[in-house]
Write a protein that holds these residues in place. Structure first.
Motif, mmCIF file in Angstrom:
data_model
loop_
_atom_site.group_PDB
_atom_site.id
_atom_site.type_symbol
_atom_site.label_atom_id
_atom_site.label_comp_id
_atom_site.label_asym_id
_atom_site.label_seq_id
_atom_site.Cartn_x
_atom_site.Cartn_y
_atom_site.Cartn_z
ATOM 1 N N PRO A 20 -5.348 0.008 3.805
ATOM 2 C CA PRO A 20 -4.024 -0.536 3.501
ATOM 3 C C PRO A 20 -3.973 -2.036 3.759
ATOM 4 O O PRO A 20 -3.357 -2.774 2.978
ATOM 5 C CB PRO A 20 -3.104 0.227 4.466
ATOM 6 C CG PRO A 20 -3.802 1.525 4.699
ATOM 7 C CD PRO A 20 -5.267 1.199 4.675
ATOM 8 N N GLN A 21 -4.623 -2.495 4.828
ATOM 9 C CA GLN A 21 -4.578 -3.930 5.155
ATOM 10 C C GLN A 21 -5.204 -4.761 4.039
ATOM 11 O O GLN A 21 -4.661 -5.784 3.629
ATOM 12 C CB GLN A 21 -5.315 -4.214 6.469
ATOM 13 C CG GLN A 21 -4.637 -3.654 7.703
ATOM 14 C CD GLN A 21 -4.899 -2.160 7.897
ATOM 15 O OE1 GLN A 21 -5.617 -1.555 7.095
ATOM 16 N NE2 GLN A 21 -4.317 -1.574 8.918
ATOM 17 N N PRO A 65 -3.285 9.428 0.124
ATOM 18 C CA PRO A 65 -2.013 8.819 0.546
ATOM 19 C C PRO A 65 -1.785 8.909 2.050
ATOM 20 O O PRO A 65 -0.917 8.230 2.584
ATOM 21 C CB PRO A 65 -0.946 9.632 -0.198
ATOM 22 C CG PRO A 65 -1.693 10.450 -1.197
ATOM 23 C CD PRO A 65 -3.085 10.622 -0.695
ATOM 24 N N ASN A 66 -2.562 9.744 2.747
ATOM 25 C CA ASN A 66 -2.384 9.881 4.191
ATOM 26 C C ASN A 66 -3.463 9.150 4.969
ATOM 27 O O ASN A 66 -3.854 9.566 6.059
ATOM 28 C CB ASN A 66 -2.397 11.362 4.579
ATOM 29 C CG ASN A 66 -1.349 12.124 3.799
ATOM 30 O OD1 ASN A 66 -0.183 11.746 3.764
ATOM 31 N ND2 ASN A 66 -1.769 13.186 3.119
ATOM 32 N N PHE A 67 -3.942 8.070 4.373
ATOM 33 C CA PHE A 67 -4.989 7.264 5.010
ATOM 34 C C PHE A 67 -4.561 6.869 6.419
ATOM 35 O O PHE A 67 -3.472 6.335 6.619
ATOM 36 C CB PHE A 67 -5.229 6.004 4.174
ATOM 37 C CG PHE A 67 -6.412 5.185 4.593
ATOM 38 C CD1 PHE A 67 -7.630 5.319 3.945
ATOM 39 C CD2 PHE A 67 -6.305 4.243 5.608
ATOM 40 C CE1 PHE A 67 -8.717 4.538 4.307
ATOM 41 C CE2 PHE A 67 -7.397 3.467 5.975
ATOM 42 C CZ PHE A 67 -8.595 3.623 5.320
ATOM 43 N N ARG A 73 3.635 6.464 -5.138
ATOM 44 C CA ARG A 73 3.510 6.760 -6.567
ATOM 45 C C ARG A 73 2.355 7.729 -6.832
ATOM 46 O O ARG A 73 2.502 8.682 -7.605
ATOM 47 C CB ARG A 73 3.304 5.470 -7.358
ATOM 48 C CG ARG A 73 4.585 4.681 -7.551
ATOM 49 C CD ARG A 73 4.313 3.303 -8.089
ATOM 50 N NE ARG A 73 3.702 3.342 -9.418
ATOM 51 C CZ ARG A 73 4.408 3.554 -10.539
ATOM 52 N NH1 ARG A 73 5.697 3.735 -10.474
ATOM 53 N NH2 ARG A 73 3.807 3.572 -11.704
ATOM 54 N N TRP A 74 1.216 7.469 -6.203
ATOM 55 C CA TRP A 74 0.044 8.306 -6.497
ATOM 56 C C TRP A 74 0.054 9.642 -5.755
ATOM 57 O O TRP A 74 -0.897 10.419 -5.862
ATOM 58 C CB TRP A 74 -1.242 7.533 -6.216
ATOM 59 C CG TRP A 74 -1.618 6.646 -7.365
ATOM 60 C CD1 TRP A 74 -1.016 6.599 -8.591
ATOM 61 C CD2 TRP A 74 -2.676 5.678 -7.415
ATOM 62 N NE1 TRP A 74 -1.614 5.658 -9.392
ATOM 63 C CE2 TRP A 74 -2.638 5.082 -8.692
ATOM 64 C CE3 TRP A 74 -3.638 5.266 -6.510
ATOM 65 C CZ2 TRP A 74 -3.540 4.092 -9.074
ATOM 66 C CZ3 TRP A 74 -4.542 4.273 -6.902
ATOM 67 C CH2 TRP A 74 -4.482 3.698 -8.166
ATOM 68 N N TRP A 80 0.822 -1.204 0.000
ATOM 69 C CA TRP A 80 0.000 0.000 0.000
ATOM 70 C C TRP A 80 0.864 1.266 0.000
ATOM 71 O O TRP A 80 0.593 2.227 -0.719
ATOM 72 C CB TRP A 80 -0.940 -0.016 1.211
ATOM 73 C CG TRP A 80 -1.963 1.062 1.146
ATOM 74 C CD1 TRP A 80 -3.175 1.000 0.535
ATOM 75 C CD2 TRP A 80 -1.852 2.384 1.692
ATOM 76 N NE1 TRP A 80 -3.831 2.196 0.660
ATOM 77 C CE2 TRP A 80 -3.038 3.070 1.373
ATOM 78 C CE3 TRP A 80 -0.866 3.057 2.424
ATOM 79 C CZ2 TRP A 80 -3.273 4.384 1.752
ATOM 80 C CZ3 TRP A 80 -1.097 4.375 2.810
ATOM 81 C CH2 TRP A 80 -2.295 5.025 2.466
ATOM 82 N N GLY A 81 1.928 1.238 0.812
ATOM 83 C CA GLY A 81 2.796 2.406 0.896
ATOM 84 C C GLY A 81 3.463 2.731 -0.434
ATOM 85 O O GLY A 81 3.629 3.905 -0.788
#
Lengths: 135, 145
Positions: B62-63, A131-133, A65-66, A59-60
């Motif tokens: 993310p998980q 991106p800062n989820f 990238r996005w 995910w990171g």
């Protein structure tokens, strides 16, 4: 190549088509194909081959990238061109192999629904990704 | 239907060998390049469908995304990725060949040579490509550190 034309008095001769839809489709396959050479082969090279390939994706990695408008635009362009290029190819294949009108009709309905779904979902995700989820 | 079909060149029409008469038509390499173009295109389209769905999980959490992306790193799926890259690369190279046949004056005359050409390029890219894609999976499977 000789053009196959019906005789003038053939009953129910289809009206002459005034648009060049199939020509536009043929041109689109070539123009989008050239763009996809760069977009897709670049995507596959980065994601699968360079620097550890798929093993470094998480995910990171996607968030990194996005966070760049460049890759957002890259992926958005790739999504639309690939989906329409592929959908148009499948449309051709359905036209070639479906024998009954009803089969052809329903396969195309299925195809077009899947294309709208994928384009809408993919576009939505690219534009609303945060991106800062906070997990 | 206008699409990427192999044009029937004058030479191709002449090359109906007498020895093949009465046997099932097995096709010119140009026909098989067209068949492979269709198959690789359809496979890639179906993969794209799945790939947009799995990538959409970045929007869920993310998980959820990390969980699905782990399956991409398993040996079997890793091997399928090599197949995907091979299919897309063939489709790309043959697409260039189709455009050269369409737009280059000498394209139709050299269509067969161009087919051997793209197959050589495909092999030259796929050998190192497959190595880099599989090296980690293989070392992990067979007792690498």
């Amino acid at each position: 190549m000789t053009l196959a034309l019906d005789k003038p008095r053939t009953p129910r001769r289809p009206a002459a088509r005034r648009n060049n839809w199939e020509l536009a489709s043929w041109v689109f396959m070539r123009v989008s194909g050239v763009a996809l050479l760069v977009l897709v082969l670049g995507h596959l090279l980065i994601m699968n081959i360079l620097d550890g390939g798929v093993h470094r994706i998480n995910w990171g990695f996607v968030a990194g990238r996005w966070s760049s408008p460049f890759w957002q635009f890259w992926d958005l362009a790739m999504l639309w061109l690939a989906e329409i290029h592929g959908g148009n190819g499948l449309r051709t294949i359905i036209n070639d192999y479906a024998r009954k009108d009803a089969t052809r009709f329903w396969l195309k309905v299925l195809l077009y629904v899947s294309m709208v779904l994928i384009l809408a979902l993919g576009t939505f995700v690219i534009f609303t990704f945060d991106p800062n989820f906070d997990a | 239907m206008l699409e990427a079909r192999e044009p029937m060149s004058a030479e191709a029409a002449e090359v109906s060998r007498p020895s093949r008469r009465g046997t099932l038509y097995r096709g010119d390499p140009g026909m098989w390049s067209w068949v492979a173009h269709r198959i690789t295109g359809v496979l890639t389209f179906f993969f794209l469908f799945a790939h947009v769905l799995d990538t959409a999980l970045v929007r869920v959490s993310p998980q959820a995304y990390n969980e699905i992306i782990e399956t991409y790193k398993t040996p079997l799926v890793n091997l399928m990725e090599v197949g995907l890259v091979g299919a897309v690369l063939y489709h790309a190279l043959n697409g260039v060949r189709v455009m050269l046949v369409d737009f280059w004056a000498k394209g139709p005359r050299y269509q067969k040579q161009m087919l051997w050409g793209i197959l050589v390029v495909w092999l030259l890219v796929m050998v190192p490509g497959a190595y880099f894609m599989l090296v980690r999976t293989v070392t992990e499977m067979f007792g690498g550190s």
